[in-house]
Design a protein around this motif. Sequence first.
Motif, PDB file in Angstrom:
ATOM      1  N   TYR A  83       0.878  -1.395   0.055  1.00 52.24           N
ATOM      2  CA  TYR A  83      -0.022  -0.077   0.064  1.00 52.24           C
ATOM      3  C   TYR A  83       0.755   1.289   0.085  1.00 52.24           C
ATOM      4  O   TYR A  83       1.984   1.124   0.322  1.00 52.24           O
ATOM      5  CB  TYR A  83      -1.054  -0.086   1.146  1.00 52.24           C
ATOM      6  N   ASP A  84       0.359   2.348  -0.198  1.00 53.39           N
ATOM      7  CA  ASP A  84       1.229   3.430  -0.404  1.00 53.39           C
ATOM      8  C   ASP A  84       0.901   4.391   0.783  1.00 53.39           C
ATOM      9  O   ASP A  84      -0.129   5.145   0.545  1.00 53.39           O
ATOM     10  CB  ASP A  84       1.006   4.188  -1.915  1.00 53.39           C
ATOM     11  N   LEU A  85       1.029   4.093   1.919  1.00 51.69           N
ATOM     12  CA  LEU A  85       1.007   4.775   3.147  1.00 51.69           C
ATOM     13  C   LEU A  85       0.999   6.368   3.102  1.00 51.69           C
ATOM     14  O   LEU A  85       0.513   7.353   3.467  1.00 51.69           O
ATOM     15  CB  LEU A  85       1.645   4.004   4.210  1.00 51.69           C
ATOM     16  N   LYS A  86       2.184   6.423   2.359  1.00 53.48           N
ATOM     17  CA  LYS A  86       2.874   7.927   2.072  1.00 53.48           C
ATOM     18  C   LYS A  86       1.515   8.871   1.434  1.00 53.48           C
ATOM     19  O   LYS A  86       1.225   9.887   2.020  1.00 53.48           O
ATOM     20  CB  LYS A  86       3.879   8.420   1.345  1.00 53.48           C
ATOM     21  N   ALA A  87       0.920   8.152   0.178  1.00 54.31           N
ATOM     22  CA  ALA A  87      -0.075   8.869  -0.292  1.00 54.31           C
ATOM     23  C   ALA A  87      -1.349   9.064   0.458  1.00 54.31           C
ATOM     24  O   ALA A  87      -1.984  10.110   0.636  1.00 54.31           O
ATOM     25  CB  ALA A  87      -0.450   8.017  -1.582  1.00 54.31           C
ATOM     26  N   GLU A  88      -1.640   7.927   1.177  1.00 55.33           N
ATOM     27  CA  GLU A  88      -2.696   7.897   2.152  1.00 55.33           C
ATOM     28  C   GLU A  88      -2.433   8.955   3.139  1.00 55.33           C
ATOM     29  O   GLU A  88      -3.589   9.637   3.830  1.00 55.33           O
ATOM     30  CB  GLU A  88      -3.061   6.522   2.639  1.00 55.33           C
ATOM     31  N   GLU A  89      -1.286   9.131   3.750  1.00 50.95           N
ATOM     32  CA  GLU A  89      -1.118  10.127   4.822  1.00 50.95           C
ATOM     33  C   GLU A  89      -1.160  11.529   4.482  1.00 50.95           C
ATOM     34  O   GLU A  89      -1.902  12.503   5.039  1.00 50.95           O
ATOM     35  CB  GLU A  89       0.424  10.048   5.335  1.00 50.95           C
ATOM     36  N   GLU A  90      -1.068  11.802   2.928  1.00 47.39           N
ATOM     37  CA  GLU A  90      -1.210  13.186   2.366  1.00 47.39           C
ATOM     38  C   GLU A  90      -2.744  13.296   2.329  1.00 47.39           C
ATOM     39  O   GLU A  90      -3.245  14.221   2.710  1.00 47.39           O
ATOM     40  CB  GLU A  90      -0.681  13.124   1.131  1.00 47.39           C
ATOM     41  N   THR A  91      -3.573  12.222   1.796  1.00 51.59           N
ATOM     42  CA  THR A  91      -5.005  12.782   1.420  1.00 51.59           C
ATOM     43  C   THR A  91      -5.816  12.611   2.692  1.00 51.59           C
ATOM     44  O   THR A  91      -6.898  13.154   2.998  1.00 51.59           O
ATOM     45  CB  THR A  91      -5.406  11.594   0.512  1.00 51.59           C
ATOM     46  N   LYS A  92      -5.217  11.763   3.700  1.00 59.74           N
ATOM     47  CA  LYS A  92      -6.106  11.504   5.036  1.00 59.74           C
ATOM     48  C   LYS A  92      -5.665  12.323   6.248  1.00 59.74           C
ATOM     49  O   LYS A  92      -6.168  12.195   7.149  1.00 59.74           O
ATOM     50  CB  LYS A  92      -6.301   9.944   5.222  1.00 59.74           C
TER      51      LYS A  92
END
Length: 440
Positions: A83-92
Amino acid sequence: MAVAELSTPLYTRTRLVHSSQLSFSSTHLRSHRRVAFRPLPQAKNARISCSVAPNQVQAPAAPPQTVEPKNKAECFGVFCLTYDLKAEEETKSWKKLINIAVSGAAGMISNHLLFKLASGEVFGPDQPIALKLLGSERSLQALEGVAMELEDSLFPLLREVSIGIDPYEVFQDAGWALLIGAKPRGPGMERAGLLDLNGQIFVEQGKALNAVASRNVKVIVVGNPCNTNALICLKNAPNIPAKNFHALTRLDENRAKCQLALKAGVFYDKVSNMTIWGNHSTTQVPDFLNARINGLPVKEVIKDKKWLEEEFTESIQKRGGVLIKKWGRSSAASTAVSIADAIKSLITPTPEGDWFSSGVYTNGNPYGIAEDIVFSMPCRSKGDGDYELVKDIQFDDYLLKRIKKTEDELLAEKRCVGHLTGQGIPVCDLPEDTMLPGEM
Ligand SMILES: NC(=O)c1ccc[n+]([C@@H]2O[C@H](COP(=O)([O-])OP(=O)(O)OC[C@H]3O[C@@H](n4cnc5c(N)ncnc54)[C@H](O)[C@@H]3O)[C@@H](O)[C@H]2O)c1
């Protein structure tokens, strides 16, 4: 893409990944994940944990590669997917992932606790977590069952789950270590025997934390006898501040609050400033001198001194045993709640004027309690994971006498485990064979 899991005997357990996943896995799997590749099993009990997408074409099977993991912590099932946690950290606007190690993860307490952790109710709805589950050899199969239930719960914040029986693997980079796993006292076993049996576990786990955990790991020891286990653990982890180690006495605090509320005829949220002093055993001291009900000293609200000194105190010391008699098993759900409370007390600022109890290292304490033991005392936190001891505490003869008794017991326990703390030859002169709260 199919991922299958085979129930194989201990030590030969291997995660089985369909060959079509190989090229994908080798480049995409995060470095800490250890995955061994074998052909799909023919065995009857193979378990498919991720199904093939309906219109997905499977690549022809390539020759499998095999890596023997031998006791290594492994990512579990769906948690091996990337999963791309970094991307999710940005959006969420999620926080950075934290690693939480839990020992005794297939046990009764963990069965409640893990789901609280994964749901976000402990660390917050913006805190993704990785669960690193440590079991014993005997519980490894059960641990897989726990991991399967975590998979099936679809917790958005639960990003990784790994399981294993080697603390040096499982504790890698742990920011929190919740050490629950321990053996129960067997029939006829002296407390000294239990101290040695479980103490060995905490020698190994202390060393493992020292070697591989985060340097600022916060450790909560639950497995009994938890105070002395915590002492053993911290003595074997010299590179981690002793202040970071706690022995769980929060369940005792919660029980004391409930009984005072009941007697005073108020709801339990009106009880504050509750200290449990000393050992998580039947010598523990629930402090009604400093506790408050609706902001007033308990003694101004409950005038029945005999009840406070005798019934109340004993009811807290022995509540665990009474519960076992009624229910046939020890308190697991309320213990899990109290572990969650203990964590929350360290990561949120303590309300003005209040405090919480935790078994902590008595290094420079302001109460005159013997140094170099793990003793439950009143603490406050700024919410940064750290704590300070509360200074404005009253003592009277009754309280001092009781504190002395539990202190004597802990000093005796410490002498009994000298071989496990590096403090010399053990001398077991325990004052009496006192019980853990859950024992009868
Ligand atoms: N401090 C407290 O307030 C408090 C309250 C209740 C229970 N406890 C203690 O918590 C401990 C666990 O209770 P439970 O009800 O979950 O017990 P349990 O028997 O259901 O679970 C314990 C688990 O630990 C595992 N285990 C044993 N040795 C291990 C090791 N070396 N490494 C990893 N795992 C290991 C066992 O296989 C088992 O799955 C007991 O020692 C109990 O006395 C403490």
